[in-house]
Design a protein around this motif. Structure first.
Motif, short mmCIF file in Angstrom:
data_model
loop_
_atom_site.label_atom_id
_atom_site.label_comp_id
_atom_site.label_asym_id
_atom_site.label_seq_id
_atom_site.Cartn_x
_atom_site.Cartn_y
_atom_site.Cartn_z
N SER A 1 33.07 36.58 34.91
CA SER A 1 34.40 37.20 35.01
C SER A 1 34.42 38.31 36.05
O SER A 1 35.39 38.47 36.78
CB SER A 1 34.85 37.72 33.65
OG SER A 1 33.99 38.73 33.20
N SER A 2 33.34 39.07 36.13
CA SER A 2 33.32 40.15 37.12
C SER A 2 33.25 39.59 38.54
O SER A 2 33.89 40.14 39.45
CB SER A 2 32.15 41.10 36.87
OG SER A 2 30.92 40.44 37.05
N ILE B 1 36.91 38.31 39.29
CA ILE B 1 37.87 39.40 39.49
C ILE B 1 37.57 40.17 40.76
O ILE B 1 38.49 40.54 41.51
CB ILE B 1 37.88 40.32 38.25
CG1 ILE B 1 38.50 39.57 37.08
CG2 ILE B 1 38.63 41.61 38.53
CD1 ILE B 1 38.40 40.28 35.76
N SER B 2 36.28 40.39 41.06
CA SER B 2 35.96 41.13 42.28
C SER B 2 36.36 40.36 43.53
O SER B 2 36.79 40.96 44.52
CB SER B 2 34.47 41.48 42.31
OG SER B 2 33.69 40.30 42.39
N VAL C 1 40.06 40.96 43.91
CA VAL C 1 40.34 42.34 44.33
C VAL C 1 40.00 42.53 45.81
O VAL C 1 40.76 43.17 46.55
CB VAL C 1 39.58 43.34 43.43
CG1 VAL C 1 39.59 44.73 44.01
CG2 VAL C 1 40.16 43.33 42.03
#
Length: 121
Positions: free
Chosen positions: A51-52, A55-56, A59
């Motif tokens: 998930s990180s 999402i990164s 972003v």
């Protein structure tokens, strides 16, 4: 009297055996519970990593889009393009991490006989 003592020893031996059996059963249950919780922790760690990464990527795409919009003045188009590009990169990263898409293979070294045959000799 000596028989009484033998009966007493047998009784104590039986109680000790039952106690040891109960302790071993408890230890086995604890080991199974620990293995289950370890598996759960590993799954949670993988979920957080995926998930990180996802999402990164989004972003970073949004930040690049905002910068391109600000620098070149392409108000909605830079953000739209780079946000979609970040989304696609995030999905690709997650698919690669899960093994659904193979990672790019490194260039394999060529056989030396292939290089010598290129000259036509």
């Amino acid at each position: 009297m000596p028989e009484d003592r033998e009966d007493s020893l047998d009784e104590r031996r039986k109680r000790l055996g039952a106690s040891l059996k109960r302790i071993r059963t408890d230890e086995t249950m604890e080991a199974k519970a620990e293995a289950s919780s370890e598996e759960s922790r590993k799954g949670f760690a993988v979920a957080m990593k995926l998930s990180s990464e996802f999402i990164s990527a989004i972003v970073v795409g949004a930040a690049l889009g905002w910068f391109v919009d600000w620098y070149f003045g392409w108000t909605p188009w830079g953000m739209i393009f780079f946000l979609l590009l970040g989304f696609c990169a995030g999905v690709l990263n997650v698919l690669r991490a899960t093994g659904a898409v193979p990672t790019r293979l490194a260039d394999t070294p060529r056989d030396k006989t292939d290089d010598s045959n290129r000259d036509g000799a």
